[in-house]
Design a protein around this motif. Sequence first.
Motif, PDB file in Angstrom:
ATOM      1  N   SER A   4      -9.311   3.912   0.446  1.00  0.00           N
ATOM      2  CA  SER A   4      -8.259   4.404  -0.279  1.00  0.00           C
ATOM      3  C   SER A   4      -8.161   6.070  -0.230  1.00  0.00           C
ATOM      4  CB  SER A   4      -8.639   4.136  -1.891  1.00  0.00           C
ATOM      5  OG  SER A   4      -9.810   4.826  -2.270  1.00  0.00           O
ATOM      6  N   TYR A   8      -4.700   7.499   0.555  1.00  0.00           N
ATOM      7  CA  TYR A   8      -3.932   8.565  -0.025  1.00  0.00           C
ATOM      8  C   TYR A   8      -3.586   9.955   0.980  1.00  0.00           C
ATOM      9  CZ  TYR A   8      -4.808   6.297  -4.642  1.00  0.00           C
ATOM     10  OH  TYR A   8      -4.743   5.407  -5.648  1.00  0.00           O
ATOM     11  N   ALA A  40       1.011   5.552  -1.236  1.00  0.00           N
ATOM     12  CA  ALA A  40       0.214   5.764  -2.661  1.00  0.00           C
ATOM     13  C   ALA A  40       0.439   4.767  -3.760  1.00  0.00           C
ATOM     14  CB  ALA A  40       0.738   7.110  -3.437  1.00  0.00           C
ATOM     15  N   THR A  43      -1.889   1.924  -2.613  1.00  0.00           N
ATOM     16  CA  THR A  43      -3.290   2.069  -2.362  1.00  0.00           C
ATOM     17  C   THR A  43      -3.774   1.622  -3.681  1.00  0.00           C
ATOM     18  OG1 THR A  43      -2.809   3.898  -0.764  1.00  0.00           O
ATOM     19  CG2 THR A  43      -4.802   3.807  -1.876  1.00  0.00           C
ATOM     20  N   ASP A  44      -3.377   1.730  -4.891  1.00  0.00           N
ATOM     21  CA  ASP A  44      -3.992   1.411  -5.854  1.00  0.00           C
ATOM     22  C   ASP A  44      -3.497   0.064  -6.628  1.00  0.00           C
ATOM     23  OD1 ASP A  44      -1.537   2.084  -7.334  1.00  0.00           O
ATOM     24  OD2 ASP A  44      -2.717   3.091  -8.935  1.00  0.00           O
TER      25      ASP A  44
END
Length: 161
Positions: A4, A8, A40, A43-44
């Motif tokens: 991650s 980011y 971004a 990524t989460d």
Amino acid sequence: MDYSFILYLLAALLVIVGIAGVVLPALPGIPLVFAGLLVAAWTDGFARVGWLPLVVLGVLTAISIVVDVLSTTLGAQRLGASRLALVGSLVGTVAGLFFMPIGLFAGPFLGALLGEYVHSRQLGRATRIGIGTWLGIVLGVALKLGLAVAMLGVFALAWFV
């Protein structure tokens, strides 16, 4: 291993290069900002930024593409620029990249001026066309910067709220 941080970092790099691309015509600025914000969000796992903010960001990206295309030609066409002036503006923009930062501003103006002068042989008219082209480009950059800030605002709002 958790990737991650790298993702980011990639997202931040895309956004930074994208913002630079708003001013530098060789880079697709706003699409790069969108790509960075998408990375971004991805990524989460889209937990903080869902589909609605991403659709809004996509619409703002599409608007920026329209602004990019129209801003360069509207200033010149409103004054009756010839095709040679428009081609000259494009050539001047590309040539101006090699003479940064002054060439970035002078290139489109000089290209449009020379193109129109070759077409009409009237220096006053060619100067007006050059200035109109330059003002269109400056207005386009200002609008795209506003869109980039709006995109960052939409993303931040979705991320933190």
